[in-house]
Enzyme design. Structure first.
Site, PDB file in Angstrom:
ATOM      1  N   LYS A  69       0.842  -1.206   0.000  1.00 57.14           N
ATOM      2  CA  LYS A  69       0.000   0.000   0.000  1.00 57.14           C
ATOM      3  C   LYS A  69       0.871   1.248   0.000  1.00 57.14           C
ATOM      4  O   LYS A  69       1.727   1.404   0.870  1.00 57.14           O
ATOM      5  CB  LYS A  69      -0.911   0.001   1.236  1.00 57.14           C
ATOM      6  CG  LYS A  69      -1.608   1.338   1.521  1.00 57.14           C
ATOM      7  CD  LYS A  69      -2.476   1.297   2.786  1.00 57.14           C
ATOM      8  CE  LYS A  69      -3.024   2.674   3.152  1.00 57.14           C
ATOM      9  NZ  LYS A  69      -3.842   2.671   4.392  1.00 57.14           N
ATOM     10  N   ASP A 104      -2.579  10.288   3.575  1.00 60.90           N
ATOM     11  CA  ASP A 104      -3.936   9.849   3.887  1.00 60.90           C
ATOM     12  C   ASP A 104      -4.600  10.853   4.819  1.00 60.90           C
ATOM     13  O   ASP A 104      -4.457  10.779   6.036  1.00 60.90           O
ATOM     14  CB  ASP A 104      -3.907   8.457   4.535  1.00 60.90           C
ATOM     15  CG  ASP A 104      -5.308   7.956   4.844  1.00 60.90           C
ATOM     16  OD1 ASP A 104      -6.280   8.567   4.358  1.00 60.90           O
ATOM     17  OD2 ASP A 104      -5.425   6.943   5.574  1.00 60.90           O
ATOM     18  N   LYS A 116      -9.859  12.965   8.603  1.00 55.95           N
ATOM     19  CA  LYS A 116      -9.312  12.593   9.905  1.00 55.95           C
ATOM     20  C   LYS A 116      -9.233  13.815  10.811  1.00 55.95           C
ATOM     21  O   LYS A 116      -9.119  14.936  10.321  1.00 55.95           O
ATOM     22  CB  LYS A 116      -7.881  12.045   9.728  1.00 55.95           C
ATOM     23  CG  LYS A 116      -7.776  10.682   9.100  1.00 55.95           C
ATOM     24  CD  LYS A 116      -6.307  10.259   9.000  1.00 55.95           C
ATOM     25  CE  LYS A 116      -6.162   8.894   8.352  1.00 55.95           C
ATOM     26  NZ  LYS A 116      -6.730   7.793   9.147  1.00 55.95           N
ATOM     27  N   ASP A 173       1.897   6.604   5.348  1.00 55.20           N
ATOM     28  CA  ASP A 173       0.938   5.626   4.835  1.00 55.20           C
ATOM     29  C   ASP A 173       1.407   4.988   3.521  1.00 55.20           C
ATOM     30  O   ASP A 173       0.720   4.151   2.959  1.00 55.20           O
ATOM     31  CB  ASP A 173      -0.431   6.311   4.653  1.00 55.20           C
ATOM     32  CG  ASP A 173      -1.597   5.381   4.930  1.00 55.20           C
ATOM     33  OD1 ASP A 173      -1.409   4.367   5.619  1.00 55.20           O
ATOM     34  OD2 ASP A 173      -2.707   5.679   4.430  1.00 55.20           O
ATOM     35  N   ASP A 186     -12.031   6.986   4.490  1.00 48.11           N
ATOM     36  CA  ASP A 186     -10.767   6.799   5.200  1.00 48.11           C
ATOM     37  C   ASP A 186     -10.352   5.318   5.243  1.00 48.11           C
ATOM     38  O   ASP A 186      -9.234   4.990   5.619  1.00 48.11           O
ATOM     39  CB  ASP A 186     -10.888   7.365   6.623  1.00 48.11           C
ATOM     40  CG  ASP A 186      -9.533   7.582   7.280  1.00 48.11           C
ATOM     41  OD1 ASP A 186      -8.516   7.506   6.563  1.00 48.11           O
ATOM     42  OD2 ASP A 186      -9.513   7.805   8.493  1.00 48.11           O
ATOM     43  N   GLU A 190      -9.419   3.523   2.870  1.00 47.48           N
ATOM     44  CA  GLU A 190      -9.039   3.576   1.455  1.00 47.48           C
ATOM     45  C   GLU A 190      -8.011   2.518   1.078  1.00 47.48           C
ATOM     46  O   GLU A 190      -7.956   2.080  -0.062  1.00 47.48           O
ATOM     47  CB  GLU A 190      -8.497   4.971   1.117  1.00 47.48           C
ATOM     48  CG  GLU A 190      -6.993   5.216   1.428  1.00 47.48           C
ATOM     49  CD  GLU A 190      -6.646   5.144   2.905  1.00 47.48           C
ATOM     50  OE1 GLU A 190      -7.567   5.272   3.736  1.00 47.48           O
ATOM     51  OE2 GLU A 190      -5.467   4.934   3.245  1.00 47.48           O
ATOM     52  N   ARG A 230      -7.713  -0.677   1.763  1.00 50.30           N
ATOM     53  CA  ARG A 230      -8.279  -1.945   1.290  1.00 50.30           C
ATOM     54  C   ARG A 230      -8.823  -1.818  -0.131  1.00 50.30           C
ATOM     55  O   ARG A 230      -8.895  -2.799  -0.869  1.00 50.30           O
ATOM     56  CB  ARG A 230      -9.344  -2.423   2.281  1.00 50.30           C
ATOM     57  CG  ARG A 230     -10.519  -1.487   2.418  1.00 50.30           C
ATOM     58  CD  ARG A 230     -11.325  -1.746   3.689  1.00 50.30           C
ATOM     59  NE  ARG A 230     -10.663  -1.228   4.885  1.00 50.30           N
ATOM     60  CZ  ARG A 230     -11.129  -1.383   6.117  1.00 50.30           C
ATOM     61  NH1 ARG A 230     -12.255  -2.056   6.323  1.00 50.30           N
ATOM     62  NH2 ARG A 230     -10.481  -0.889   7.149  1.00 50.30           N
TER      63      ARG A 230
HETATM   64  N1  BES Z   1      -3.770   4.610   7.085  1.00 56.97           N
HETATM   65  C1  BES Z   1      -4.833   4.381   7.993  1.00 56.97           C
HETATM   66  C2  BES Z   1      -4.452   3.420   9.112  1.00 56.97           C
HETATM   67  C3  BES Z   1      -3.455   3.944  10.110  1.00 56.97           C
HETATM   68  C4  BES Z   1      -3.878   4.621  11.240  1.00 56.97           C
HETATM   69  C5  BES Z   1      -2.106   3.707   9.950  1.00 56.97           C
HETATM   70  C6  BES Z   1      -2.952   5.067  12.150  1.00 56.97           C
HETATM   71  C7  BES Z   1      -1.175   4.174  10.869  1.00 56.97           C
HETATM   72  C8  BES Z   1      -1.607   4.852  11.969  1.00 56.97           C
HETATM   73  C9  BES Z   1      -6.019   3.787   7.258  1.00 56.97           C
HETATM   74  O1  BES Z   1      -6.191   4.197   5.944  1.00 56.97           O
HETATM   75  C10 BES Z   1      -7.257   4.212   7.985  1.00 56.97           C
HETATM   76  O2  BES Z   1      -7.521   5.374   8.005  1.00 56.97           O
HETATM   77  N2  BES Z   1      -7.963   3.249   8.562  1.00 56.97           N
HETATM   78  C11 BES Z   1      -9.144   3.550   9.291  1.00 56.97           C
HETATM   79  C12 BES Z   1     -10.174   2.523   8.934  1.00 56.97           C
HETATM   80  C13 BES Z   1     -11.528   2.812   9.468  1.00 56.97           C
HETATM   81  C14 BES Z   1     -12.125   4.030   8.795  1.00 56.97           C
HETATM   82  C15 BES Z   1     -12.408   1.613   9.246  1.00 56.97           C
HETATM   83  C16 BES Z   1      -8.781   3.455  10.775  1.00 56.97           C
HETATM   84  O3  BES Z   1      -7.988   2.595  11.148  1.00 56.97           O
HETATM   85  O4  BES Z   1      -9.289   4.270  11.532  1.00 56.97           O
HETATM   86 ZN    ZN Z   2      -4.495   4.799   4.977  1.00 56.56          ZN
HETATM   87 MN    MN Z   3      -7.313   6.001   5.812  1.00 58.18          MN
END
Ligand code: BES
Ligand code: ZN
Ligand code: MN
Length: 501
Positions: free
Chosen positions: A261, A266, A273, A284, A343, A345, A347
């Site tokens: 990825k 992000d 966020k 990311d 967010d 994204e 997957r």
């Molecule tokens: N890139 C983030 C995950 C992440 C969070 C990596 C903190 C490193 C530190 C990912 O794209 C994301 O935002 N995931 C969300 C998913 C949720 C919306 C289901 C998350 O983990 O909050």
């Molecule tokens: Zn992300």
């Molecule tokens: Mn995200």
């Protein structure tokens, strides 16, 4: 990077700076044989000023005529708790202190009576090399690296060639880790998809692997609705980067495929966020960066194996052209998903890349992604999450995790978790709610790999140092380059296993 020499010799009988590894005990004990005059010196501080704790360092300036000018005691911790990682940490810490104290060269003995010589040597090199990493290209005043040259000391002629080989191998792997750290640390303003691809292209040209970059037009032709949707909000267009290294002499073996990825930033998109810590979202792209580091290492090692890297690379921003919650998108394999959060994204872009990977009939498929905050909640910062549809490959990667210190921990992927991804309007929805967030993300990915042997590694907690990250000498603040040593170790073992059959 450091220049390493290897020679037969003993510590403390020449001038220079000498690293001496010590075990933690009431009276700390050297882990290598030493001449009496050096033993005497050490006995004056051992157990008092210096305990031998892991990463503890104590410098003794000496005035032994013709002998060492400085002795650098470095703690390995307790003998019965010794791991390969103890060597990385102890030698890395010693290297940092020697660099600080302005010495250009040092001697380091190899502890040869615990683990095999190759693994020990590689760990020592990794510790020294990786501790010297700095991301200072944006600083006006750069701190010069003082330590430039390390001579490894071995006991006998017969180990010379083995150790030299290990030094070479470890150096090449560390080069790959440097690349992954650099790409991950780069600020998003200078490392958007097009730019990321350009850097990868250059690395490929120099290291000797192929790089092909698919632009938006081609991504459309390939029906990759996930990459297009996520990449749609930014002025910087998405790309899909395909890397290939073939060390099999064109035998066209079934490839191993590593997917990473790379969200260059992000923001969360329309589901934006909170601003606190949002700056961390430049990391990311760590999964994609690790893939580049792996290919670079394999190519310079000339490993007899065929490996394809796939990096879906996008910037996730809100704008008038951004995708939205409620949108329904279709991926390359024909499945559709309802967007609950823009967010979630990672997957979505991985879904397209995994679908495409499966078409190439790989021997094994591994993806690396900073996928979920939930993985950090589950495992913290001490292990990456491992998810799989095949226990055999999972066990291999776990072993690589122990050897490299890039630990992984498996979480279940029972079919019940998929129920959380049911949508009223599409095949899937992209968020399964709060419970088991790391697992439902993996379950989403599993919809795109079919029967292919597959491992997903969630590196959200391990890709960069966070408040709770264990402080280790060879892992400076920022990007860790996690995944490079892990995957290269796995692939080296795949080759060795095949050759021994
Ligand atoms: N890139 C983030 C995950 C992440 C969070 C990596 C903190 C490193 C530190 C990912 O794209 C994301 O935002 N995931 C969300 C998913 C949720 C919306 C289901 C998350 O983990 O909050
Ligand atoms: Zn992300
Ligand atoms: Mn995200």
């Amino acid at each position: 990077m450091i220049k390493f020499d290897v020679k037969v010799g003993k510590i403390g009988i020449e001038e220079g700076v000498h690293i001496i590894p010590m075990y933690e005990e009431d009276v700390p004990r050297p882990a290598v044989e030493l001449p009496d005059n050096v033993k005497d010196l050490i006995s004056k501080v051992a157990g008092r000023d210096f305990k031998g704790r892991l990463e503890e360092v104590y410098i003794i300036p000496t005035i032994v005529p013709g002998g060492p000018e400085r002795i650098v005691l470095t703690g390995l911790g307790k003998r019965d708790e010794l791991e390969l990682d103890s060597f990385r940490r102890a030698y890395g810490r010693a290297a940092l202190r020697i660099d600080e104290s302005m010495s250009e060269t040092a001697f380091a003995p190899i502890v040869s009576d615990v683990f095999d010589l190759e693994s020990t040597t590689e760990s020592i090199i990794e510790g020294i090399e990786l501790s010297m990493y700095r991301f200072d290209r944006y600083r006006s005043e750069k701190k010069e690296q003082k330590l430039k040259h390390v001579t490894l000391l071995v006991n006998d002629e017969s180990s010379l060639s083995k150790v030299k080989k290990s030094v070479e191998v470890a150096g090449k792997i560390c080069r790959g880790v440097y690349t992954a750290r650099d790409l991950t640390n780069m600020p998003s303003i200078d490392c958007y998809p097009e730019k990321f691809a350009k850097i990868v292209y250059e690395i490929g040209r120099r290291a000797g692997f192929k790089v092909r970059v698919y632009q938006v037009k081609e991504i459309e032709d390939m029906s990759m609705g996930g990459i297009l949707a996520v990449g749609g909000g930014s002025i910087h267009k998405p790309v899909l980067i395909e890397l290939e290294y073939d060390g099999t002499g064109g035998r066209n073996d079934r490839p191993y495929i590593i997917v990473g990825k790379a969200v260059t930033f992000d923001s969360g998109g329309i589901s934006i966020k909170p601003s606190e810590k949002m700056e961390e979202m430049k990391y990311d792209k760590a999964g994609g960066a690790a893939v580049v580091g792996v290919l670079e290492a394999l190519a310079s090692l000339r490993l007899p194996i065929r490996v394809i890297g796939l990096i879906p690379c996008v910037e996730n921003l809100p704008s008038g052209t951004a995708y939205r919650p409620g949108d329904i998108i279709r991926f390359r394999n024909g499945k559709s998903a309802e967007i609950i959060s823009t967010d979630a994204e990672g997957r979505l872009i991985l879904a397209d890349a995994l679908s495409y990977a499966v078409e190439k009939n790989p021997k094994a498929l591994i993806d690396l992604a900073t996928l979920t905050g939930a993985c950090i909640i589950a495992l913290g910062t001490h292990a990456s999450g491992l998810f799989t549809n095949n226990q055999e490959i999972a066990e291999k990667i776990k072993r690589s995790g122990e050897r490299t210190g890039e630990r992984v921990w498996q979480l279940p992927l029972w079919k019940q978790y998929k129920e959380q991804l049911r949508s009223d309007v599409a095949d899937l929805k992209n968020v399964g709610g709060r419970p088991a967030g790391a697992i439902t993300a993996a379950a989403f990915l599993s919809e795109f790999v079919g029967e292919t042997v597959w491992v997903h590694l969630d590196i959200a907690g391990t890709a960069y140092t966070q408040e709770t990250s264990e402080s280790k000498s060879y892992i400076p603040k920022g990007a860790t380059g996690v995944g490079v040593r892990l995957i290269v170790d796995y692939l080296i073992n795949e080759v060795e296993q095949k050759e021994s059959k």
